[in-house]
Design a protein around this motif. Structure first.
Motif, PDB file in Angstrom:
ATOM      1  N   ASP A   1     -42.621 -63.495  59.514  1.00  4.32           N
ATOM      2  CA  ASP A   1     -41.900 -64.383  60.421  1.00  4.32           C
ATOM      3  C   ASP A   1     -40.416 -64.012  60.548  1.00  4.32           C
ATOM      4  OD1 ASP A   1     -41.010 -65.141  57.896  1.00  4.32           O
ATOM      5  OD2 ASP A   1     -41.415 -67.282  58.180  1.00  4.32           O
ATOM      6  N   GLY A   2     -39.996 -62.924  59.852  1.00  6.17           N
ATOM      7  CA  GLY A   2     -38.608 -62.476  59.929  1.00  6.17           C
ATOM      8  C   GLY A   2     -37.665 -63.284  59.072  1.00  6.17           C
ATOM      9  N   LYS A   3     -38.206 -64.089  58.159  1.00  7.73           N
ATOM     10  CA  LYS A   3     -37.390 -64.932  57.289  1.00  7.73           C
ATOM     11  C   LYS A   3     -37.602 -64.538  55.824  1.00  7.73           C
ATOM     12  CE  LYS A   3     -37.097 -69.297  58.353  1.00  7.73           C
ATOM     13  NZ  LYS A   3     -37.413 -70.698  58.651  1.00  7.73           N
ATOM     14  N   ILE A   4     -36.644 -64.909  54.984  1.00  9.81           N
ATOM     15  CA  ILE A   4     -36.792 -64.710  53.544  1.00  9.81           C
ATOM     16  C   ILE A   4     -37.289 -66.008  52.922  1.00  9.81           C
ATOM     17  CG2 ILE A   4     -34.993 -62.942  53.449  1.00  9.81           C
ATOM     18  CD1 ILE A   4     -33.121 -65.122  52.257  1.00  9.81           C
ATOM     19  N   ASP A   5     -37.782 -65.912  51.696  1.00  9.13           N
ATOM     20  CA  ASP A   5     -38.229 -67.080  50.949  1.00  9.13           C
ATOM     21  C   ASP A   5     -36.995 -67.848  50.475  1.00  9.13           C
ATOM     22  OD1 ASP A   5     -39.396 -68.942  49.263  1.00  9.13           O
ATOM     23  OD2 ASP A   5     -40.401 -67.463  47.996  1.00  9.13           O
ATOM     24  N   GLU A   6     -36.915 -69.121  50.779  1.00  8.44           N
ATOM     25  CA  GLU A   6     -35.771 -69.940  50.385  1.00  8.44           C
ATOM     26  C   GLU A   6     -35.979 -70.657  49.053  1.00  8.44           C
ATOM     27  OE1 GLU A   6     -34.381 -72.623  53.417  1.00  8.44           O
ATOM     28  OE2 GLU A   6     -34.318 -71.053  54.938  1.00  8.44           O
ATOM     29  N   ALA A   7     -37.038 -70.293  48.297  1.00  9.53           N
ATOM     30  CA  ALA A   7     -37.269 -70.920  47.000  1.00  9.53           C
ATOM     31  C   ALA A   7     -36.035 -70.732  46.126  1.00  9.53           C
ATOM     32  CB  ALA A   7     -38.492 -70.321  46.330  1.00  9.53           C
ATOM     33  N   GLY A   8     -35.595 -71.777  45.485  1.00  9.93           N
ATOM     34  CA  GLY A   8     -34.408 -71.709  44.636  1.00  9.93           C
ATOM     35  C   GLY A   8     -33.120 -72.009  45.381  1.00  9.93           C
ATOM     36  N   SER A   9     -33.226 -72.352  46.673  1.00  4.80           N
ATOM     37  CA  SER A   9     -32.029 -72.678  47.453  1.00  4.80           C
ATOM     38  C   SER A   9     -31.282 -73.846  46.816  1.00  4.80           C
ATOM     39  CB  SER A   9     -32.431 -73.051  48.890  1.00  4.80           C
ATOM     40  OG  SER A   9     -31.354 -73.655  49.570  1.00  4.80           O
ATOM     41  N   LEU A  10     -29.970 -73.734  46.802  1.00  5.72           N
ATOM     42  CA  LEU A  10     -29.136 -74.801  46.249  1.00  5.72           C
ATOM     43  C   LEU A  10     -28.650 -75.749  47.334  1.00  5.72           C
ATOM     44  CD1 LEU A  10     -27.125 -72.551  43.816  1.00  5.72           C
ATOM     45  CD2 LEU A  10     -29.070 -74.014  43.292  1.00  5.72           C
ATOM     46  N   GLY A  11     -28.871 -75.398  48.578  1.00  2.00           N
ATOM     47  CA  GLY A  11     -28.459 -76.235  49.694  1.00  2.00           C
ATOM     48  C   GLY A  11     -28.196 -75.382  50.913  1.00  2.00           C
ATOM     49  N   GLU A  12     -27.896 -76.062  52.023  1.00  2.00           N
ATOM     50  CA  GLU A  12     -27.635 -75.333  53.261  1.00  2.00           C
ATOM     51  C   GLU A  12     -26.777 -76.146  54.211  1.00  2.00           C
ATOM     52  OE1 GLU A  12     -31.144 -75.402  56.251  1.00  2.00           O
ATOM     53  OE2 GLU A  12     -32.071 -75.517  54.263  1.00  2.00           O
ATOM     54  N   ALA A  13     -26.171 -75.414  55.120  1.00  2.00           N
ATOM     55  CA  ALA A  13     -25.442 -76.001  56.240  1.00  2.00           C
ATOM     56  C   ALA A  13     -26.175 -75.522  57.483  1.00  2.00           C
ATOM     57  CB  ALA A  13     -23.988 -75.550  56.251  1.00  2.00           C
ATOM     58  N   SER A  14     -26.984 -76.396  58.057  1.00  2.00           N
ATOM     59  CA  SER A  14     -27.755 -76.012  59.239  1.00  2.00           C
ATOM     60  C   SER A  14     -27.901 -77.180  60.212  1.00  2.00           C
ATOM     61  CB  SER A  14     -29.135 -75.471  58.836  1.00  2.00           C
ATOM     62  OG  SER A  14     -29.872 -76.469  58.153  1.00  2.00           O
TER      63      SER A  14
ATOM     64  N   GLU B   1     -25.714 -65.714  47.078  1.00  2.00           N
ATOM     65  CA  GLU B   1     -25.834 -65.051  48.370  1.00  2.00           C
ATOM     66  C   GLU B   1     -25.892 -66.140  49.441  1.00  2.00           C
ATOM     67  OE1 GLU B   1     -28.224 -61.271  50.246  1.00  2.00           O
ATOM     68  OE2 GLU B   1     -29.344 -62.560  48.886  1.00  2.00           O
ATOM     69  N   LEU B   2     -24.979 -66.062  50.407  1.00  2.00           N
ATOM     70  CA  LEU B   2     -24.985 -66.951  51.556  1.00  2.00           C
ATOM     71  C   LEU B   2     -25.728 -66.209  52.656  1.00  2.00           C
ATOM     72  CD1 LEU B   2     -21.217 -68.032  51.526  1.00  2.00           C
ATOM     73  CD2 LEU B   2     -23.142 -69.013  50.242  1.00  2.00           C
ATOM     74  N   VAL B   3     -26.768 -66.819  53.206  1.00  2.00           N
ATOM     75  CA  VAL B   3     -27.612 -66.123  54.173  1.00  2.00           C
ATOM     76  C   VAL B   3     -27.851 -66.972  55.413  1.00  2.00           C
ATOM     77  CG1 VAL B   3     -28.806 -64.944  52.287  1.00  2.00           C
ATOM     78  CG2 VAL B   3     -29.866 -66.926  53.319  1.00  2.00           C
ATOM     79  N   CYS B   4     -28.052 -66.304  56.534  1.00  3.22           N
ATOM     80  CA  CYS B   4     -28.576 -66.957  57.725  1.00  3.22           C
ATOM     81  C   CYS B   4     -30.055 -66.619  57.750  1.00  3.22           C
ATOM     82  CB  CYS B   4     -27.891 -66.463  59.003  1.00  3.22           C
ATOM     83  SG  CYS B   4     -28.547 -67.277  60.488  1.00  3.22           S
ATOM     84  N   ASN B   5     -30.900 -67.662  57.685  1.00  2.00           N
ATOM     85  CA  ASN B   5     -32.341 -67.430  57.620  1.00  2.00           C
ATOM     86  C   ASN B   5     -33.050 -67.752  58.935  1.00  2.00           C
ATOM     87  OD1 ASN B   5     -34.505 -66.391  56.223  1.00  2.00           O
ATOM     88  ND2 ASN B   5     -35.067 -68.337  55.288  1.00  2.00           N
ATOM     89  N   VAL B   6     -32.324 -67.665  60.037  1.00  2.00           N
ATOM     90  CA  VAL B   6     -32.963 -67.706  61.350  1.00  2.00           C
ATOM     91  C   VAL B   6     -33.764 -66.404  61.451  1.00  2.00           C
ATOM     92  CG1 VAL B   6     -32.506 -67.627  63.846  1.00  2.00           C
ATOM     93  CG2 VAL B   6     -31.166 -69.158  62.380  1.00  2.00           C
ATOM     94  N   PRO B   7     -34.987 -66.424  61.997  1.00  2.00           N
ATOM     95  CA  PRO B   7     -35.809 -65.202  62.007  1.00  2.00           C
ATOM     96  C   PRO B   7     -35.052 -63.962  62.488  1.00  2.00           C
ATOM     97  CG  PRO B   7     -37.097 -67.051  62.799  1.00  2.00           C
ATOM     98  CD  PRO B   7     -35.676 -67.557  62.634  1.00  2.00           C
ATOM     99  N   GLY B   8     -35.088 -62.919  61.652  1.00  2.00           N
ATOM    100  CA  GLY B   8     -34.486 -61.633  61.968  1.00  2.00           C
ATOM    101  C   GLY B   8     -33.017 -61.512  61.608  1.00  2.00           C
ATOM    102  N   HIS B   9     -32.327 -62.609  61.355  1.00  2.00           N
ATOM    103  CA  HIS B   9     -30.880 -62.543  61.122  1.00  2.00           C
ATOM    104  C   HIS B   9     -30.523 -61.951  59.755  1.00  2.00           C
ATOM    105  CE1 HIS B   9     -29.638 -65.590  64.457  1.00  2.00           C
ATOM    106  NE2 HIS B   9     -30.560 -64.733  64.863  1.00  2.00           N
ATOM    107  N   TYR B  10     -31.281 -62.294  58.706  1.00  2.00           N
ATOM    108  CA  TYR B  10     -31.006 -61.722  57.384  1.00  2.00           C
ATOM    109  C   TYR B  10     -31.191 -60.207  57.419  1.00  2.00           C
ATOM    110  CZ  TYR B  10     -31.270 -60.923  52.324  1.00  2.00           C
ATOM    111  OH  TYR B  10     -31.053 -60.459  51.041  1.00  2.00           O
ATOM    112  N   ALA B  11     -32.286 -59.748  58.012  1.00  2.00           N
ATOM    113  CA  ALA B  11     -32.555 -58.306  58.101  1.00  2.00           C
ATOM    114  C   ALA B  11     -31.496 -57.590  58.926  1.00  2.00           C
ATOM    115  CB  ALA B  11     -33.942 -58.069  58.693  1.00  2.00           C
ATOM    116  N   ALA B  12     -30.826 -58.318  59.830  1.00  3.14           N
ATOM    117  CA  ALA B  12     -29.783 -57.726  60.673  1.00  3.14           C
ATOM    118  C   ALA B  12     -28.412 -57.772  60.001  1.00  3.14           C
ATOM    119  CB  ALA B  12     -29.735 -58.435  62.023  1.00  3.14           C
TER     120      ALA B  12
END
Length: 195
Positions: free
Chosen positions: A132-145, A174-185
């Motif tokens: 799906d172009g996303k990473i696994d968010e397991a262990g996330s401490l929170g988000e701004a979305s 690691e601060l990431v954008c997990n919208v599909p394809g954005h992390y890989a980009a």
């Protein structure tokens, strides 16, 4: 095939390349300057933003996310090519305790910022992406979305802000954008928390 088959093709191609480079330079210049930063500890006011973050507790980390906008990036969905997506966090080092991320979307697409711990020896951008172009968010401490709000939502709209406040222990994040394809980009950045 004759070079005269499409008169002006070179001019159109040169114009498209120039527009692409100008757009990339603009995003990089905004991300590299302090144009969107407020003084440390203050809430971030972005002129012309749809909304601004309220005064938040703890240490402020100003995060700018951005892209070149629709129609300027080639490729298929999820492949944004040439590293035109950016996530920049300032400062990149804070003390342990309460930390507030104030995220401004300077791009034309929806973005988000998810906070994930980095294991010892783990590098930035090394998380595997799924089909799906996303990473696994397991262990996330929170988000701004959330557009113009705190915490999780459907993404931060262009020209708007989102924010979150976390209690962070010393370590690497690691601060990431997990919208599909954005992390890989390339939409990730490191935040180091010291004692």
């Amino acid at each position: 095939m004759s070079a005269d088959r499409w008169p002006g093709r070179r001019l159109v191609l040169a114009g498209a390349v120039a527009a692409l480079l100008l757009g990339a330079a603009s995003v990089l210049a905004l991300a590299a300057t302090d144009a969107f930063r407020g003084p440390s500890g203050a809430h971030w006011r972005v002129p012309g933003a749809r909304c601004n973050a309220p005064a938040l507790p703890g240490q402020a980390v100003d995060v700018t996310v951005g892209d070149m906008g629709p129609g300027m990036m080639g490729g298929s969905p999820g492949r944004h090519g040439m590293g035109m997506l950016r996530l920049v966090a300032r400062p990149g080092v804070v003390s342990g305790g309460v930390v507030s991320l104030q995220v401004f979307n300077a791009g034309a697409m929806t973005h988000e910022v998810v906070v994930l711990p980095l294991s010892p020896g783990q590098g930035l951008g090394e998380r595997p992406t799924g089909p799906d172009g996303k990473i696994d968010e397991a262990g996330s401490l929170g988000e701004a979305s959330r557009t113009c709000g705190a915490g999780a939502g459907d993404g931060i709209a262009p020209g708007a802000m989102g924010w979150t406040t976390l209690a962070l222990n010393p370590g690497r994040y690691e601060l990431v954008c997990n919208v599909p394809g954005h992390y890989a980009a390339g939409m990730y950045a490191e935040l180091d928390v010291e004692r």
